[in-house]
Design an enzyme around this catalytic site. Structure first.
Site, PDB file in Angstrom:
ATOM      1  CD  GLU A 186      44.860  25.623  37.807  1.00  0.00           C
ATOM      2  OE1 GLU A 186      44.985  24.892  38.781  1.00  0.00           O
ATOM      3  OE2 GLU A 186      44.007  26.511  37.734  1.00  0.00           O
ATOM      4  CB  CYS A 245      41.026  29.926  28.945  1.00  0.00           C
ATOM      5  SG  CYS A 245      41.520  31.244  30.051  1.00  0.00           S
ATOM      6  CB  CYS A 272      48.819  37.351  38.812  1.00  0.00           C
ATOM      7  SG  CYS A 272      48.508  38.897  37.920  1.00  0.00           S
ATOM      8  CB  CYS A 305      42.912  41.818  40.915  1.00  0.00           C
ATOM      9  SG  CYS A 305      43.645  42.671  39.508  1.00  0.00           S
ATOM     10  CB  CYS A 333      41.874  37.713  40.766  1.00  0.00           C
ATOM     11  SG  CYS A 333      42.573  36.487  39.640  1.00  0.00           S
ATOM     12  CB  CYS A 392      36.656  34.418  35.323  1.00  0.00           C
ATOM     13  SG  CYS A 392      36.204  34.279  33.643  1.00  0.00           S
TER      14      CYS A 392
HETATM   15  N1  SAH Z   1      45.159  39.708  34.020  1.00  0.00           N
HETATM   16  C1  SAH Z   1      44.220  39.636  32.950  1.00  0.00           C
HETATM   17  C2  SAH Z   1      43.741  38.226  32.605  1.00  0.00           C
HETATM   18  C3  SAH Z   1      43.400  37.299  33.721  1.00  0.00           C
HETATM   19  S1  SAH Z   1      41.883  37.532  34.571  1.00  0.00           S
HETATM   20  C4  SAH Z   1      43.051  40.573  33.231  1.00  0.00           C
HETATM   21  O1  SAH Z   1      43.033  41.180  34.279  1.00  0.00           O
HETATM   22  O2  SAH Z   1      42.197  40.716  32.360  1.00  0.00           O
HETATM   23  C5  SAH Z   1      40.634  37.149  33.422  1.00  0.00           C
HETATM   24  C6  SAH Z   1      39.284  37.749  33.780  1.00  0.00           C
HETATM   25  O3  SAH Z   1      38.738  37.140  34.948  1.00  0.00           O
HETATM   26  C7  SAH Z   1      39.364  39.238  34.069  1.00  0.00           C
HETATM   27  O4  SAH Z   1      38.357  39.907  33.365  1.00  0.00           O
HETATM   28  C8  SAH Z   1      39.096  39.313  35.559  1.00  0.00           C
HETATM   29  O5  SAH Z   1      38.532  40.545  35.910  1.00  0.00           O
HETATM   30  C9  SAH Z   1      38.181  38.137  35.767  1.00  0.00           C
HETATM   31  N2  SAH Z   1      38.152  37.657  37.143  1.00  0.00           N
HETATM   32  C10 SAH Z   1      39.179  37.631  38.010  1.00  0.00           C
HETATM   33  N3  SAH Z   1      38.773  37.131  39.198  1.00  0.00           N
HETATM   34  C11 SAH Z   1      37.467  36.833  39.072  1.00  0.00           C
HETATM   35  C12 SAH Z   1      36.502  36.244  39.945  1.00  0.00           C
HETATM   36  N4  SAH Z   1      36.805  35.887  41.194  1.00  0.00           N
HETATM   37  N5  SAH Z   1      35.257  36.047  39.465  1.00  0.00           N
HETATM   38  C13 SAH Z   1      34.945  36.386  38.197  1.00  0.00           C
HETATM   39  N6  SAH Z   1      35.819  36.923  37.335  1.00  0.00           N
HETATM   40  C14 SAH Z   1      37.072  37.140  37.756  1.00  0.00           C
END
Ligand code: SAH
Length: 356
Positions: free
Chosen positions: A97, A110, A117, A121, A124, A345
């Site tokens: 996406e 974006c 991934c 985390c 996420c 995000c």
């Molecule tokens: N792997 C990279 C890029 C992808 S995530 C990274 O970790 O930066 C992009 C951003 O979205 C990151 O800052 C992450 O912390 C944030 N993010 C991930 N899950 C989220 C969620 N459920 N709500 C808000 N932000 C989130």
């Protein structure tokens, strides 16, 4: 040369590989530059569009399996805040996406760098999609091309002259796909290719330290670091990658690397209720960021189905912001864009669970 057999997207070849190919075909060396400009400056998507290449050369390219096929757009979803999410099916069937985010003067794209991934985390959505492979240069570039085409067609985006900013923060960890991402950045910033200023490009990472060092040495783009916690234990709980690359080491680089001087650095912090949103966290965050030249982006957790956490209420977000500002930090509370279409995000990849 392996790339000469089978089906191969011409946009996956480096400048050097293009030169080798041109040599092999017995063509003059300037043809490599010609092809490169067709591919990345003009963004053609058929071999035959390269009209100043000899017919016989184009035929040979096609015969040897070279193509310029774009991924298929399987869905275009429009949020009521103007955000547009595009779901692409790659040639091997994987879905990724990209998200177009119009803001007053900016139109930001974006870009995703992996089909899922494997960092795991906990907050996420993309983490739940583990069948993950790296995107190739042609697949990274295709996201920009498809977004450009969409921009031309979308009445609401007509006011924008072009996509103004690129953020490499979609699905995946870009620094786990360093080689292709570096080549992508080169194509984005090369004046004879896409020609973006490095200041209009930002890469977001969970902090893969060796790859981060290479990135800093080889590009001048902006950096966003997903910190998301103020102590090692909580960060390891939320982001298991912290065990391998602890926050302390990451912060040392952010504080002392001379390579960070001339670019903007954003610390991203997802606020999660009762996990990392206390007053103590805010104070500790200010403390650990002392001496780091950055701004802080706060974002309340975007929940998704099966997410074990909840976002804090608005008052806690404000309290957190006020404490940071009181300590002299520049803070931005990021509005979540595209939540209604699961484009915000941490929500990318949601659709794939339904389709796979
Ligand atoms: N792997 C990279 C890029 C992808 S995530 C990274 O970790 O930066 C992009 C951003 O979205 C990151 O800052 C992450 O912390 C944030 N993010 C991930 N899950 C989220 C969620 N459920 N709500 C808000 N932000 C989130």
């Amino acid at each position: 040369m392996a790339c000469l057999s089978g089906s191969k997207n011409l946009k996956d070849l480096s400048k050097e590989e293009l030169s080798a190919l041109v040599r092999e075909y017995g063509e003059p060396s300037y043809r490599a530059g010609q092809i490169y400009r067709w591919l990345f400056a003009r963004g053609v998507d058929t071999i035959d569009s390269m009209t100043d290449l000899p017919q016989q050369m184009r035929e040979r390219l096609k015969k040897e399996g070279f193509h310029l096929k774009l991924p298929e757009t399987v869905a275009t979803e429009r949020s009521n805040d103007g955000t547009i999410k595009v779901v692409l099916r790659l040639l091997d069937g994987s879905l990724v996406e990209s998200v177009l985010i119009p803001d007053e003067r900016r139109l930001t794209l974006c870009v995703s760098t992996q089909t899922g991934c494997n960092l795991g985390c906990r907050f996420c959505k993309t983490a739940s999609f583990k069948r993950c492979r790296n995107l190739s240069l042609s697949e990274l570039v295709a996201q920009v091309e498809i977004a450009r085409k969409l921009k031309q067609k979308e009445p609401a985006l007509r006011q924008y002259h072009r996509i103004t900013n690129i953020v490499i923060m979609g699905m995946g960890e870009p620094l786990n796909n360093l080689d292709e991402v570096l080549r992508f950045i080169k194509v984005l910033t090369d004046p004879s290719a896409m020609g973006y200023s490095p200041r209009r490009i930002t890469l977001s990472t969970a902090g893969i330290i060796p790859a981060l060092k290479t990135l800093l040495k080889s590009t001048r783009i902006n950096l966003a670091i997903s910190l998301n916690a103020t102590d090692e234990r909580t960060r390891t709980f939320l982001m298991p990658v912290n065990r391998r690359y602890p926050m302390k080491k990451l912060l040392r680089i952010l504080r002392y690397s001379p390579l960070l001087k001339r670019r903007s650095l954003t610390i991203e912090y997802v606020l999660i209720r009762d996990v990392n949103d206390s007053k103590e966290d805010a104070r500790r965050l200010a403390e650990i960021l002392r001496g780091v030249r950055c701004k802080v982006n706060l974002i309340a957790l975007n929940p998704f189905e099966g997410c074990p956490f909840s976002p804090p209420d608005e008052a806690s977000v404000e309290r957190f912001r006020n404490i940071l500002e009181g300590c002299g930090l520049t803070v931005l509370v990021r509005k979540s864009r595209g939540r209604d279409i699961l484009a915000a995000c941490g929500q990318l990849g949601a659709r794939m669970d339904k389709t796979s």
